[in-house]
Structures are given as structure tokens and as C-alpha cells.
Design a protein around this motif. Structure first.
Motif, mmCIF file in Angstrom:
data_model
loop_
_atom_site.group_PDB
_atom_site.id
_atom_site.type_symbol
_atom_site.label_atom_id
_atom_site.label_comp_id
_atom_site.label_asym_id
_atom_site.label_seq_id
_atom_site.Cartn_x
_atom_site.Cartn_y
_atom_site.Cartn_z
ATOM 1 N N UNK A 88 -6.399 -48.662 37.598
ATOM 2 C CA UNK A 88 -7.280 -47.993 36.609
ATOM 3 C C UNK A 88 -8.460 -48.455 35.875
ATOM 4 N N UNK A 89 -8.843 -47.635 34.905
ATOM 5 C CA UNK A 89 -10.485 -47.925 34.392
ATOM 6 C C UNK A 89 -10.736 -49.571 34.244
ATOM 7 N N UNK A 90 -9.501 -50.131 33.534
ATOM 8 C CA UNK A 90 -9.910 -51.898 33.315
ATOM 9 C C UNK A 90 -9.989 -52.825 34.675
ATOM 10 N N UNK A 91 -8.700 -52.130 36.345
ATOM 11 C CA UNK A 91 -9.251 -52.857 36.898
ATOM 12 C C UNK A 91 -10.320 -52.508 37.596
ATOM 13 N N UNK A 92 -10.764 -51.326 37.911
ATOM 14 C CA UNK A 92 -11.488 -50.499 38.126
ATOM 15 C C UNK A 92 -13.009 -51.493 37.511
ATOM 16 N N UNK A 93 -12.842 -52.001 36.608
ATOM 17 C CA UNK A 93 -14.649 -52.105 36.048
ATOM 18 C C UNK A 93 -14.450 -53.765 36.606
ATOM 19 N N UNK A 94 -13.255 -54.380 36.561
ATOM 20 C CA UNK A 94 -13.113 -55.521 36.818
ATOM 21 C C UNK A 94 -13.615 -56.359 38.084
ATOM 22 N N UNK A 95 -13.499 -55.017 38.870
ATOM 23 C CA UNK A 95 -13.485 -55.112 40.300
ATOM 24 C C UNK A 95 -15.398 -55.353 40.510
ATOM 25 N N UNK A 96 -15.609 -54.181 39.751
ATOM 26 C CA UNK A 96 -17.066 -53.837 40.071
ATOM 27 C C UNK A 96 -18.107 -55.837 40.211
ATOM 28 N N UNK A 97 -17.647 -55.716 38.190
ATOM 29 C CA UNK A 97 -18.852 -56.433 37.678
ATOM 30 C C UNK A 97 -18.566 -57.978 38.924
ATOM 31 N N UNK A 98 -17.440 -58.488 39.100
ATOM 32 C CA UNK A 98 -16.424 -59.351 39.595
ATOM 33 C C UNK A 98 -17.649 -59.257 41.493
ATOM 34 N N UNK A 99 -16.746 -57.493 41.959
ATOM 35 C CA UNK A 99 -18.055 -58.241 43.342
ATOM 36 C C UNK A 99 -19.579 -58.397 43.032
ATOM 37 N N UNK A 100 -19.915 -57.416 42.399
ATOM 38 C CA UNK A 100 -22.039 -57.504 41.452
ATOM 39 C C UNK A 100 -21.881 -58.894 41.776
ATOM 40 N N UNK A 101 -21.711 -60.010 40.890
ATOM 41 C CA UNK A 101 -21.923 -61.101 41.216
ATOM 42 C C UNK A 101 -21.837 -61.951 41.629
ATOM 43 N N UNK A 293 -5.705 -42.901 46.390
ATOM 44 C CA UNK A 293 -6.601 -44.223 45.623
ATOM 45 C C UNK A 293 -7.328 -44.478 45.089
ATOM 46 N N UNK A 294 -7.947 -45.569 44.029
ATOM 47 C CA UNK A 294 -9.123 -45.412 43.138
ATOM 48 C C UNK A 294 -10.142 -46.066 44.127
ATOM 49 N N UNK A 295 -10.416 -46.125 45.763
ATOM 50 C CA UNK A 295 -11.353 -47.217 45.562
ATOM 51 C C UNK A 295 -12.585 -46.131 45.498
ATOM 52 N N UNK A 296 -12.548 -44.976 45.510
ATOM 53 C CA UNK A 296 -13.887 -43.834 45.057
ATOM 54 C C UNK A 296 -14.117 -44.752 44.101
ATOM 55 N N UNK A 297 -13.393 -44.856 42.531
ATOM 56 C CA UNK A 297 -14.406 -44.851 41.544
ATOM 57 C C UNK A 297 -15.188 -46.451 41.431
ATOM 58 N N UNK A 298 -14.379 -47.274 42.135
ATOM 59 C CA UNK A 298 -14.891 -48.888 42.330
ATOM 60 C C UNK A 298 -16.615 -48.684 43.177
ATOM 61 N N UNK A 299 -16.570 -47.033 44.267
ATOM 62 C CA UNK A 299 -17.733 -46.971 45.276
ATOM 63 C C UNK A 299 -18.793 -46.957 44.262
ATOM 64 N N UNK A 300 -17.907 -45.935 42.946
ATOM 65 C CA UNK A 300 -19.344 -45.664 42.725
ATOM 66 C C UNK A 300 -20.215 -46.386 41.532
ATOM 67 N N UNK A 301 -19.520 -47.014 41.194
ATOM 68 C CA UNK A 301 -19.794 -48.165 39.850
ATOM 69 C C UNK A 301 -20.501 -48.922 41.217
ATOM 70 N N UNK A 302 -20.385 -49.147 42.595
ATOM 71 C CA UNK A 302 -21.259 -50.767 43.100
ATOM 72 C C UNK A 302 -22.327 -49.689 44.319
ATOM 73 N N UNK A 303 -22.213 -48.031 43.921
ATOM 74 C CA UNK A 303 -23.553 -47.823 45.686
ATOM 75 C C UNK A 303 -24.845 -47.345 44.104
#
Length: 568
Positions: A88-101, A293-303
Motif C-alpha cells: 500500500x501507499x504507506x509501504x511503498x513510500x517507506x521502501x522509497x525513502x529507506x532505499x534512497x537513504x 504488483x506494487x513495484x511500479x509505484x516504488x519505481x516511480x518514486x525512485x526514478x
């Protein structure tokens, strides 16, 4: 049309006058603060300032030191870390900010989002095997994991260390992992228990930050942090209030290429508010996780590729349209089911199961059923011998607590007081229906099933001005535990009345004390058949500013309408 109860909150008039004078705010704004339990000068000052000073020390959270030490050890050894997040959005944003850091720290990092259709919610063994084979030695869960007892034991067996970051309710047994970070653990001394999953991740980032600069971290992550917090319907008080305020400041000029693309294709240039996030932006991100699969949403925030970001954002919008169509079909089928099964009409918890439903969407439809009937509901999508369900509750009924009492009937479950996910054998659904309704017999009474509108004040029409609304807006962002203020006006005349959007919404011009007021009732089109021009009514509403081509006027956002018993 549900009959609603209006409840006018009580306040100390003398204290309200003091607050108004001391803080140079209108008496109405002072009443709202008082009604939110913000009554003491220090609390009011903190609430109005929304300062970063409200943020707590991350090391107050249980196992935070162990978690940071293990991550720094992984960096030193050159280990690979995989972030395992919810879809979900909470999980996806969590992945994105931790991955970046972690990437910025120079750590080799990957992420994994389970496929909702194939794997379901939470950590699973097959995923752990895949992750381990790709060279990972440390998994960090985000927005999930606190109930994954058996899966955590299996991770240990195959040589994986696990750090859990989560915010969901804990069961009696906590997984035996390297570190478990969840403020809801009974022995966690962290003072604020209501962070979203992304908020817990941010505390980990804060602890890992070598510069120890909170303003700099907010500049980097506040937009996604705000997005995840609002989408998860977290209480907008304490740290969450600061998080969302900081995020909203940065939304319009976000540096995140993917988020900017999503804003561009979905909001039509409208101002970004918590409502815009909750009803426009978040559903598009959730759509990918619900339908696949929500991976595309993660990809959106990482690109960082603008073209790719716009392509991904467009595809999420298309998927959201498909989600809406599926949702409408399922909602109609759920209503049909209730009509066809009269034995459940009197149930206090509505249990509805269907073989052809998409289990990624049952939660949204459950919300709509609960809203329509104002009863807790759980909807199941049956697939073979198994059924996956999602439930939503009403204020005053602990859905998670009731599921705990039925745990022997369920395969697995998780969630919190107002929302939960669960899995059950299909042939035990009827047994579960009877069990949970028996449990709920004493905990849900007739008053629980009547929606209540809490009114901050009954106000006079001349007081409804742009200055009043702007003064009240100092209390934003509004949300759970800091709700949008509601008011009432008694005995006001309908000057004009019409419907919009094929009868879905109601529009009225109201008149009293020489003043005309525009009003809109979203989803209230059915009231049109009961009202006519010239009627005198009582209205419950929130206040908004309608900005059209640079011209601003106050607009009432209607919550309920009652005919005045004795017209002037």
C-alpha cells in the motif's frame, strides 16, 4: 439514507475567551482547539507552531540502537540489504525513502514487494528464499512484519538477519529477530504510538543520519513521508502533525521526479491538501498494489528520468480507472448479496463472500458497505478452498480485538482497531460469521450503529466569512484526532436547490439574515427528492473556500440536513 445523530460539544466559555485573547485567534478557533483537548497554553503554543521541536529522539524506540548498529555493520562488511515492504501507499513510500537513504550511505540495497494476488499480505517463506538466493544477508521490513513469527524463524534458519520496522498492533508473541522496531510493543518507551509505517522508517533514518540534521532530512523526505502518513489515515497530532505540515509545504515544488509526474497527471493544478492526497493521489498509487504488483509505484518514486516518470504515472492513472470500475461492480454485487441473504441483515457485523471478487479490492468495498450501513463489515474473495478478506469497522468497535477472539477459526490475520486483513478456509466462513457476531453481541449496541456528527458550534450566518475560515485554517492539517471542524446553522431557508453529476451531488444556495451562502453536499443527491425551494432546514457542515478564477467565496460542505421543526 442513514439517520444521523448531531452532538454539540461542550466547552468552558471563560477558558475559550482567554485562549482567544492570549493567542489572538477568533473565539470560534479557540472553541475548536478546546474541543480537540488542546486547552493549556503550552499545548496550544506547540499545536499552532507545528515546530520540528515536537519530533522525539529516535533512540527512545525499542531496539533502535541494535538496528542502527547492524545496518552500519552491513555497510562495513559490504553486505547486501533487502527492504521488504507492504504494497500500500504507506509501504511503498517507506521502501522509497529507506532505499534512497541506504543507497546514499553507500550500502548495496534492493527491495521486495510481494505480489498481492500470488503471495498475499506480509512476509512469506518463498519470498525469503528468493531474497536469500540473490545474496542478501539482512532484511529490513517496512510497514509489515510484527506478526511474522514463523516466517522470522525460517529467515533465521536460512541465514538471514531480520530487522522489523512496523506500526501495526502486536500479538502476544513478538518475532525473534535481530531488532523489532514498533512503538506499539508493550515494552517500547517511545512516547508517540501512532506513527504510520513510513514514520517509523523515518525514525530509523533519523537515527542513521550522520549529520543529525532534521531540517535537511525533512527537505529530502517530507513529501513522501507526508504522503504515506495521510494515506494510512494516521492521527494528525504530535509528530504526524509536523510531518504532514512539512510535507504539504514541499508538495507543490517536490524534488521527487516521480511524485511531481503523478501530481501533474492527476490533480489538474489544484492545491494539494490532505483531501487531495487521500482521494486523488493515494488511490492511484494503491491501484498497482491492488490489481497486481506494487513495484511500479516504488519505481516511480525512485526514478530520476522525467519521461519514464510520466509513463509510470499515466499507467497508474489507467490502472486506477480499472480499479474504480471493478470496485463499482463488486459494490453492487455486495448489495445484491445482502438482499439475497436476509439472514445477515440483522447481523451486527456484515460478512459477505463471493467467488469472483478481486481480493485486492475487497477492502475498499468493505469501506463502502460499512459507510452505507454503518456496521463493521468483512468481505471475502473466495479462491478455491481459501478466502482472503478485508474488514472495516466503526468508531467504538475494535475489529482486531474481535478477530483475536476468533483466531482459532482463521488461518492468519493482522491490522488494527478500525481495519484488518485475514485469511480463512472457505468452508469456515459461515462458522466465522456466527462466531464474530456472537462476540459482538455485547460490544455493539444500537448507539454504536448510529453515525454521530460531532459539532464544534452552532453559529450565526453573519459570522461565516473568509476571515473566519482563514483563521480556522491555522489548525490544519485536519485528519484523524484533529478532525475537520463541523458546525450547524439552524432554520435557514433554501433559496435554490439542484443536483450535479447525474444526481450524485447536491447544490444549494441558502439564505438567512440578509446573506446568501453557497453549499455543496457530495454524495447527498438523494436529499433532493425530500427538499424544495422555500423549505427551512438545519444544516451540519464544514467551511471551505471556493477559489474560481481568482474569485474567492465561502462554501459550506454539507454533512447532513434536517428539516427545521418550526419555520420562522
Amino acid at each position: 439514507m442513514l439517520k444521523k445523530k448531531w452532538l454539540l460539544k461542550e466547552f468552558d466559555k471563560n477558558r475559550v475567551v482567554e485562549i482567544s485573547k492570549n493567542f489572538k485567534i477568533s473565539p470560534l478557533t479557540a472553541i475548536i482547539l478546546y474541543n480537540r483537548g488542546v486547552k493549556e497554553d503550552n499545548d496550544i503554543k506547540t499545536f499552532l507552531s507545528k515546530s520540528l521541536g515536537v519530533m522525539h529522539d529516535p533512540y527512545l524506540m525499542k531496539d533502535m540502537e541494535k538496528a542502527t548498529e547492524r545496518i552500519l555493520l552491513a555497510k562495513e562488511r559490504g553486505e547486501k540489504i533487502t527492504i521488504y515492504g507492504d504494497y500500500d501507499v504507506d509501504g511503498i513510500t517507506s521502501i522509497a525513502i529507506l532505499y534512497k537513504h541506504l543507497a546514499e550511505m553507500g550500502i548495496s540495497v534492493d527491495y521486495y514487494v510481494p505480489d498481492r494476488m500470488q503471495e498475499g499480505y506480509g512476509v512469506n517463506r518463498e519470498a525469503l528464499d528468493k531474497i536469500q538466493k540473490k545474496g542478501t544477508s539482512l532484511i529490513i521490513t517496512v510497514d509489515t512484519g510484527i506478526t511474522a513469527v514463523e516466517e522470522s524463524e525460517y529467515a533465521k534458519e536460512i541465514g538471514l538477519d531480520v530487522i522489523i520496522t512496523d506500526h501495526h498492533e502486536c500479538k502476544e508473541r513478538i518475532p525473534d529477530v535481530y531488532a523489532a522496531i514498533d512503538p506499539k510493543q508493550k515494552d517500547c518507551p517511545y512516547p508517540f504510538k501512532s506513527l504510520a509505517g513510513v514514520g517509523v522508517v523515518f525514525k530509523l533514518i533519523q537515527a542513521l543520519d550522520e549529520q543529525k540534521s532534521l531540517p535537511a532530512l525533512m527537505d529530502k523526505y517530507a513529501d513522501l513521508l507526508c504522503l504515506g502518513t495521510v494515506a494510512d489515515i494516521s492521527p494528525l497530532v504530535n509528530e504526524n502533525r509536523v510531518i504532514v505540515t512539512e510535507g504539504l509545504k514541499r508538495f507543490k515544488n517536490t524534488k521527487n521526479v516521480g511524485l511531481k509526474a503523478l501530481i501533474d497527471v492527476s490533480t489538474n493544478g489544484k492545491a494539494i491538501t490532505t483531501s487531495t492526497i487521500g482521494y486523488t493521489i493515494a488511490p492511484r498509487i494503491n491501484a498497482s498494489g491492488r490489481l497486481g504488483c506494487a513495484s511500479r509505484s516504488v519505481e516511480l518514486f525512485l526514478t530520476n528520468d522525467t519521461k519514464k516518470a510520466h509513463e509510470l504515472a499515466e499507467s497508474l492513472c489507467e490502472e486506477n480507472t480499472l480499479r474504480q470500475q471493478t470496485e463499482q461492480k463488486m459494490f453492487k454485487e455486495a448489495l445484491d448479496y445482502i438482499e439475497e441473504h436476509p439472514e445477515i441483515k440483522d447481523d451486527k457485523v456484515l460478512i459477505i463472500a463471493h467467488e469472483n471478487w478481486h481480493h485486492g479490492i475487497v477492502g475498499i468495498v468493505s469501506s463502502k458497505i460499512t459507510e452505507k450501513f454503518y456496521k463493521p463489515s468483512i468481505l471475502f474473495a473466495i479462491d478455491g478452498g481459501e478466502a482472503k478478506g478485508s474488514g472495516r469497522s466503526v468508531q467504538g468497535y475494535n475489529l482486531f480485538g474481535s478477530l483475536e477472539q476468533c483466531s482459532d477459526v482463521l488461518e492468519k490475520f493482522g491490522g488494527h482497531e478500525l481495519a484488518a486483513g485475514l485469511t480463512i478456509k472457505a468452508d469456515r466462513i459461515e462458522e466465522f460469521r456466527k462466531r464474530i457476531n456472537a462476540i459482538s453481541e455485547d460490544t455493539i449496541d444500537e448507539t454504536t450503529m448510529v453515525p454521530t456528527i460531532l459539532l464544534d458550534a452552532v453559529i450565526k450566518v453573519p459570522y461565516i466569512t473568509l476571515d473566519t475560515v482563514n483563521d480556522i485554517n491555522q489548525l490544519q492539517p485536519f485528519g484523524v484526532d484533529n478532525p475537520t471542524p463541523f458546525f450547524a446553522v439552524r432554520n435557514i431557508k433554501i433559496h435554490k436547490i439542484s443536483v450535479m453529476s447525474e444526481g450524485k451531488h447536491l447544490r444549494m444556495t441558502l439564505f438567512k439574515d440578509g446573506k446568501y451562502l453557497d453549499s455543496v453536499g457530495f454524495g447527498m443527491g438523494e436529499y433532493f427528492q425530500y427538499l424544495k425551494e422555500g423549505d427551512f432546514i438545519d444544516v451540519a457542515f464544514s467551511l471551505d473556500i471556493n477559489d474560481y478564477k481568482g474569485f474567492q467565496n465561502v462554501q459550506l460542505i454539507l454533512k447532513d440536513i434536517k428539516k427545521t421543526e418550526a419555520a420562522e
